[in-house]
Write a protein that holds these residues in place. Structure first.
Motif, short mmCIF file in Angstrom:
data_model
loop_
_atom_site.label_atom_id
_atom_site.label_comp_id
_atom_site.label_asym_id
_atom_site.label_seq_id
_atom_site.Cartn_x
_atom_site.Cartn_y
_atom_site.Cartn_z
N PHE A 207 0.81 -1.22 0.00
CA PHE A 207 0.00 0.00 0.00
C PHE A 207 0.85 1.28 0.00
O PHE A 207 0.33 2.37 0.05
CB PHE A 207 -0.96 -0.04 1.19
N SER A 208 2.16 1.12 -0.06
CA SER A 208 3.04 2.31 -0.09
C SER A 208 3.47 2.67 -1.51
O SER A 208 4.21 3.64 -1.69
CB SER A 208 4.31 2.04 0.74
N ARG A 209 3.08 1.87 -2.48
CA ARG A 209 3.59 2.10 -3.84
C ARG A 209 2.41 2.18 -4.80
O ARG A 209 2.12 1.23 -5.55
CB ARG A 209 4.56 0.97 -4.23
N PRO A 210 1.72 3.30 -4.82
CA PRO A 210 0.47 3.40 -5.58
C PRO A 210 0.66 3.23 -7.09
O PRO A 210 1.66 3.68 -7.66
CB PRO A 210 -0.02 4.82 -5.28
N ALA A 211 -0.34 2.62 -7.72
CA ALA A 211 -0.32 2.41 -9.17
C ALA A 211 -0.12 3.73 -9.91
O ALA A 211 0.57 3.80 -10.93
CB ALA A 211 -1.61 1.73 -9.61
N ILE A 212 -0.74 4.77 -9.39
CA ILE A 212 -0.66 6.07 -10.09
C ILE A 212 0.78 6.59 -10.15
O ILE A 212 1.17 7.31 -11.08
CB ILE A 212 -1.63 7.08 -9.42
N MET A 213 1.61 6.20 -9.17
CA MET A 213 3.03 6.62 -9.20
C MET A 213 3.85 5.76 -10.17
O MET A 213 4.90 6.19 -10.65
CB MET A 213 3.62 6.56 -7.79
N GLU A 214 3.37 4.57 -10.47
CA GLU A 214 3.98 3.79 -11.55
C GLU A 214 3.60 4.43 -12.90
O GLU A 214 4.44 4.59 -13.80
CB GLU A 214 3.50 2.33 -11.48
N ALA A 215 2.33 4.81 -13.01
CA ALA A 215 1.85 5.41 -14.26
C ALA A 215 2.55 6.74 -14.52
O ALA A 215 2.94 7.04 -15.67
CB ALA A 215 0.34 5.62 -14.19
N GLU A 216 2.73 7.52 -13.48
CA GLU A 216 3.38 8.84 -13.64
C GLU A 216 4.80 8.66 -14.18
O GLU A 216 5.22 9.35 -15.11
CB GLU A 216 3.40 9.56 -12.29
N ALA A 217 5.54 7.72 -13.60
CA ALA A 217 6.92 7.51 -14.04
C ALA A 217 6.94 6.94 -15.47
O ALA A 217 7.80 7.31 -16.29
CB ALA A 217 7.65 6.58 -13.08
N THR A 218 6.00 6.07 -15.76
CA THR A 218 5.93 5.49 -17.11
C THR A 218 5.68 6.61 -18.12
O THR A 218 6.35 6.69 -19.17
CB THR A 218 4.80 4.43 -17.17
N ASN A 219 4.73 7.47 -17.81
CA ASN A 219 4.43 8.59 -18.70
C ASN A 219 5.66 9.49 -18.88
O ASN A 219 6.01 9.89 -20.01
CB ASN A 219 3.26 9.40 -18.11
N VAL B 78 9.94 -2.23 -17.89
CA VAL B 78 9.94 -3.55 -17.24
C VAL B 78 8.74 -3.66 -16.28
O VAL B 78 8.16 -2.66 -15.87
CB VAL B 78 11.26 -3.85 -16.47
N HIS B 79 8.40 -4.85 -15.98
CA HIS B 79 7.35 -5.25 -15.02
C HIS B 79 6.16 -4.29 -14.90
O HIS B 79 5.88 -3.76 -13.82
CB HIS B 79 7.96 -5.56 -13.65
N VAL B 80 5.45 -4.11 -16.01
CA VAL B 80 4.19 -3.35 -15.95
C VAL B 80 3.21 -4.16 -15.10
O VAL B 80 2.94 -5.32 -15.38
CB VAL B 80 3.64 -3.12 -17.37
N SER B 81 2.67 -3.50 -14.07
CA SER B 81 1.88 -4.28 -13.09
C SER B 81 0.41 -3.93 -13.10
O SER B 81 -0.39 -4.65 -12.50
CB SER B 81 2.45 -4.02 -11.69
N CYS B 82 0.04 -2.79 -13.73
CA CYS B 82 -1.32 -2.28 -13.51
C CYS B 82 -1.85 -1.58 -14.75
O CYS B 82 -1.09 -1.19 -15.64
CB CYS B 82 -1.30 -1.28 -12.35
N LYS B 83 -3.17 -1.41 -14.77
CA LYS B 83 -3.78 -0.79 -15.94
C LYS B 83 -3.32 0.65 -16.12
O LYS B 83 -3.15 1.12 -17.25
CB LYS B 83 -5.31 -0.88 -15.88
N GLU B 84 -3.06 1.35 -15.02
CA GLU B 84 -2.69 2.76 -15.13
C GLU B 84 -1.41 2.93 -15.96
O GLU B 84 -1.34 3.82 -16.82
CB GLU B 84 -2.50 3.38 -13.74
N SER B 85 -0.40 2.12 -15.72
CA SER B 85 0.83 2.30 -16.52
C SER B 85 0.67 1.63 -17.89
O SER B 85 1.20 2.12 -18.89
CB SER B 85 2.07 1.84 -15.78
N LYS C 79 -4.67 -4.71 -8.24
CA LYS C 79 -6.05 -5.15 -8.03
C LYS C 79 -6.37 -6.36 -8.90
O LYS C 79 -5.78 -6.56 -9.96
CB LYS C 79 -7.01 -4.01 -8.40
N LYS C 80 -7.36 -7.13 -8.44
CA LYS C 80 -7.78 -8.32 -9.18
C LYS C 80 -8.11 -7.95 -10.64
O LYS C 80 -7.75 -8.68 -11.58
CB LYS C 80 -9.01 -8.91 -8.47
N GLU C 81 -8.80 -6.83 -10.83
CA GLU C 81 -9.24 -6.45 -12.18
C GLU C 81 -8.05 -6.19 -13.12
O GLU C 81 -8.17 -6.32 -14.34
CB GLU C 81 -10.13 -5.21 -12.14
N ASP C 82 -6.91 -5.84 -12.57
CA ASP C 82 -5.73 -5.60 -13.41
C ASP C 82 -5.27 -6.86 -14.13
O ASP C 82 -4.74 -6.80 -15.24
CB ASP C 82 -4.57 -5.05 -12.57
N GLN C 83 -5.48 -8.02 -13.48
CA GLN C 83 -4.98 -9.27 -14.08
C GLN C 83 -5.58 -9.51 -15.46
O GLN C 83 -4.86 -9.78 -16.42
CB GLN C 83 -5.32 -10.46 -13.18
#
Ligand code: DUC
Ligand code: ZN
Ligand code: ZN
Length: 472
Positions: A214-226, A242-249, A297-301
């Protein structure tokens, strides 16, 4: 035909990224020399009957960490155990990491890593060079290692203070790789913001492993990807996330590819099979899932699976980064229990090198999400093409290395750490039933795995000089 180096595999159903046909495979001097039906050789040569078996090109895992040191911790698989585990999982080539920094030059880092692997590796290998210190000389070295040492890919981290590269360093490096046929892989998470969130959680006493997630929000992965996609666009240099984990990125990657930007991306099996519900427990067992980025999240899978099917994502790699759950297992120290009282001290990573092909076959092919051809493309052909190894690796074709996996799609197989090859003391997939089993693995024509037996040798793996990247 008579030659002692000849091997013949009879009657397999050959699957490449584009074709599907029944044929014999004739191998001489490590290469495939003929793909025809009814080839005959003299009785005393190596002949394998592969009736009813699928033949895949050996897997190419372009993201592994063997004997990698992060802080005080070293990943628990060495080049012998890790490459043997890879082979049992149908992988015959890995791309691991060499670490440059302020006091270790690019050339020294690569030499060191080659020395670590040679005489231990049971499969072929190369390295991405991790760039954590960029100055004028480092940029010259970068160009030289592409041209002289066959190291055409690099890795930069947008997280982790000790090795993090800032935007200016990434920008400068991209200019060099873009002009020289190289490729930079990016760990895309906004490190400074995440480190602040981690600090706040620890200060509040939220120290159990679940708080990592819970310390590494998806939105912060998306921001860096962008952000890194913009740097790639600015410099007209390709980038590999590497290792795209979520729909946001993922959506950032899709948007960039729609604009025909040179953006490639992978996901890893753990993001396809597990979700963040595991973090809702204070048990230390959760440390198994302390990986970065964390499970989502489950829906990301389902969204990630569909992205693999549609080529929105190009590769499945493992990010095999194993640490034991039990301190002292096989003599390994500074493993997951380092963070018993503080999740931020748990070394980040999970194993996967031995299970990639089986679990993607089960979750992707057997579930009807991806075709056999797409399976081969994701685990072998695309990484070979993106990282400058194709057509030597990544396909079954005349002239290619005879790296071949014989797979029985009818035999059942249950995954368990109790019989795996890796040094790590757990499997994320414990008890998972796979409809399909790897029967034999050949590396450059030599049998290295025969059913449940290792028959390879620990100095047969070769360092691979790689060529121009992104030939997709
Ligand atoms: N990222 C990686 O790519 N590998 C290991 C740890 C991490 O965070
Ligand atoms: Zn990473
Ligand atoms: Zn990694």
């Amino acid at each position: 035909m008579s030659d002692s180096s000849i091997t013949l595999i009879k009657n397999s159903r050959i699957i490449t990224d584009k074709s599907d046909f029944v044929s014999d495979i004739l191998i001489q001097n490590e290469k495939i020399i003929s793909l025809e039906k009814d080839i005959n050789v003299e009785d005393n040569f190596n002949v394998y009957n592969a009736d009813g078996l699928l033949a895949f090109p050996g897997g190419v895992d372009c993201h592994t960490h063997l004997e990698n040191k992060f802080g005080q911790s070293v990943t628990c698989d060495t080049f012998d155990t890790g490459t043997r585990a890879a082979a049992f999982g149908g992988t015959t080539t890995i791309i691991d990491f060499a670490f440059q920094n302020e006091s270790i030059s690019a050339q020294q880092a690569i030499e060191y890593s080659i020395r670590l692997a040679e005489n231990k590796a049971g499969i072929d290998y190369s390295f991405h060079l991790v760039l954590s210190h960029i100055d004028k000389q480092a940029l010259i070295d970068l160009k030289n290692v592409i041209n002289d040492l066959g190291i055409s890919s690099f890795k930069m981290f947008m997280a982790y203070p000790a090795i993090m590269a800032n935007d200016a360093a990434i920008y400068q490096s991209l200019k060099v790789t873009g002009e020289n046929g190289g490729l930079i892989c990016i760990h895309a998470e906004n490190g400074p913001v995440i480190d602040q969130i981690v600090k706040e959680n620890i200060e509040k006493g939220l120290t159990s492993p679940g708080h990592h997630g819970f310390s590494r929000p998806a939105i912060m992965e998306a921001e860096a990807t962008n952000r890194v996609i913009k740097l790639s666009e600015l410099t007209n240099a390709p980038i590999y996330i590497v290792h795209v984990s979520c729909k946001e990125s993922l959506y950032e990657v899709i948007a960039a590819r729609k604009k025909n930007l040179k953006v490639y991306a992978e996901t890893c099996p753990h993001y396809l099979f597990f979700d963040d519900s595991v973090y809702r427990s204070d048990d230390f067992d959760v440390a198994k899932y302390v990986i970065s980025p964390p499970l989502r999240k489950k829906e990301d899978q389902e969204i990630l699976w569909q992205a693999l099917a549609k080529d929105d994502l190009q590769v499945v790699s493992t990010d095999h980064c194993p640490y034991c759950m039990k301190e002292g297992h096989l003599g390994k120290i500074n493993q997951k229990p380092l963070g018993l009282n503080d999740f931020s001290k748990i070394p980040n990573g999970a194993p996967g090198i031995e299970t990639r092909l089986p679990v993607i076959f089960e979750g992707g092919v057997n579930k009807g999400i991806i075709s056999l051809n797409r399976f081969v493309e994701l685990v072998s052909t695309a990484p070979a093409k993106i990282f400058g190894l194709f057509p030597q690796k990544g396909t079954i074709a005349v002239g290619s290395d005879a790296d071949i996996v014989l797979f029985d799609p009818k035999e059942k197989n249950i995954i368990s750490a109790s019989n795996h090859q890796s040094n790590v003391d757990y499997s994320l997939y414990e008890g998972m039933e796979i409809n399909g089993k790897i029967k034999k693995v050949f590396l450059r024509g030599s049998l290295i795995v025969d059913k449940d037996q290792w028959v390879g040798s620990y100095n047969f793996g070769k360092f691979l000089k790689r060529g121009e990247t992104c030939k997709v």
